[in-house]
Design a protein around this motif. Sequence first.
Motif, short mmCIF file in Angstrom:
data_model
loop_
_atom_site.label_atom_id
_atom_site.label_comp_id
_atom_site.label_asym_id
_atom_site.label_seq_id
_atom_site.Cartn_x
_atom_site.Cartn_y
_atom_site.Cartn_z
N MET A 1 8.53 -1.35 -0.97
CA MET A 1 7.57 -2.29 -0.44
C MET A 1 6.46 -2.46 -1.47
O MET A 1 6.08 -1.53 -2.15
N SER A 2 5.95 -3.61 -1.53
CA SER A 2 4.92 -3.91 -2.50
C SER A 2 3.63 -3.16 -2.17
O SER A 2 3.20 -3.09 -1.02
N SER A 3 2.99 -2.62 -3.20
CA SER A 3 1.73 -1.94 -2.98
C SER A 3 0.61 -2.93 -2.71
O SER A 3 -0.50 -2.53 -2.38
N SER A 4 0.88 -4.23 -2.84
CA SER A 4 -0.15 -5.22 -2.60
C SER A 4 -0.31 -5.58 -1.12
O SER A 4 -1.20 -6.34 -0.78
N LEU A 5 0.53 -5.04 -0.26
CA LEU A 5 0.35 -5.31 1.16
C LEU A 5 -0.93 -4.64 1.65
O LEU A 5 -1.23 -3.50 1.29
N ARG A 6 -1.66 -5.35 2.45
CA ARG A 6 -2.94 -4.84 2.97
C ARG A 6 -2.69 -3.60 3.82
O ARG A 6 -1.81 -3.58 4.66
N ASN A 7 -3.49 -2.56 3.60
CA ASN A 7 -3.34 -1.28 4.27
C ASN A 7 -4.59 -0.98 5.09
O ASN A 7 -5.65 -0.71 4.53
N VAL A 32 -1.20 -6.81 8.37
CA VAL A 32 -0.27 -6.59 7.26
C VAL A 32 0.41 -7.90 6.89
O VAL A 32 0.53 -8.24 5.71
N ARG A 33 0.84 -8.66 7.88
CA ARG A 33 1.53 -9.93 7.65
C ARG A 33 0.64 -10.93 6.91
O ARG A 33 1.14 -11.81 6.22
N SER A 34 -0.69 -10.78 7.03
CA SER A 34 -1.60 -11.72 6.37
C SER A 34 -1.76 -11.42 4.87
O SER A 34 -2.43 -12.17 4.17
N SER A 35 -1.16 -10.36 4.39
CA SER A 35 -1.21 -10.03 2.96
C SER A 35 -0.53 -11.12 2.14
O SER A 35 0.54 -11.62 2.53
N GLY A 37 1.99 -12.62 -0.11
CA GLY A 37 3.34 -12.20 -0.45
C GLY A 37 4.10 -11.52 0.67
O GLY A 37 5.30 -11.27 0.54
N ALA A 38 3.45 -11.20 1.77
CA ALA A 38 4.14 -10.50 2.87
C ALA A 38 5.25 -11.36 3.47
O ALA A 38 6.36 -10.87 3.69
N ALA A 39 4.97 -12.61 3.71
CA ALA A 39 5.99 -13.49 4.29
C ALA A 39 7.21 -13.59 3.37
O ALA A 39 8.36 -13.55 3.82
N ARG A 40 6.95 -13.70 2.07
CA ARG A 40 8.04 -13.77 1.09
C ARG A 40 8.85 -12.48 1.08
O ARG A 40 10.08 -12.50 1.05
#
Length: 105
Positions: A1-7, A32-35, A37-40
């Motif tokens: 998982m990308s580390s760029s997802l909001r935590n 998390v979904r609002s990060s 790239g999350a949708a992609r």
Amino acid sequence: MSSSLRNPPKDPAVRARMLHSTGLDPEVRAYVRSSPGAARLIERSTRRALALLDQVTDGRRVDLHVVCGGGRHRSVAVAEDIADRLRVAGIGVETEHRHINRPIL
């Protein structure tokens, strides 16, 4: 998982409110979904799972593992979103969140 997802635990704006929630909570999932790239990431992972399932013709199951640093917020939210999309596609899905009850890192 990308580390760029909001935590949530690392964001002071939501930490107190979401720290003890998990990715099963609708507010955490939306966060998390609002990060970017999350949708992609979710769409790409769903497509890959479907492609793997197309290759299985003998009834074997396909396992998809989604991981993050703590296993309580981001990975749970993403796994649930992928599972929801697979269910919509008519695929039977079970989710197991192995670290959801572990202490927050």
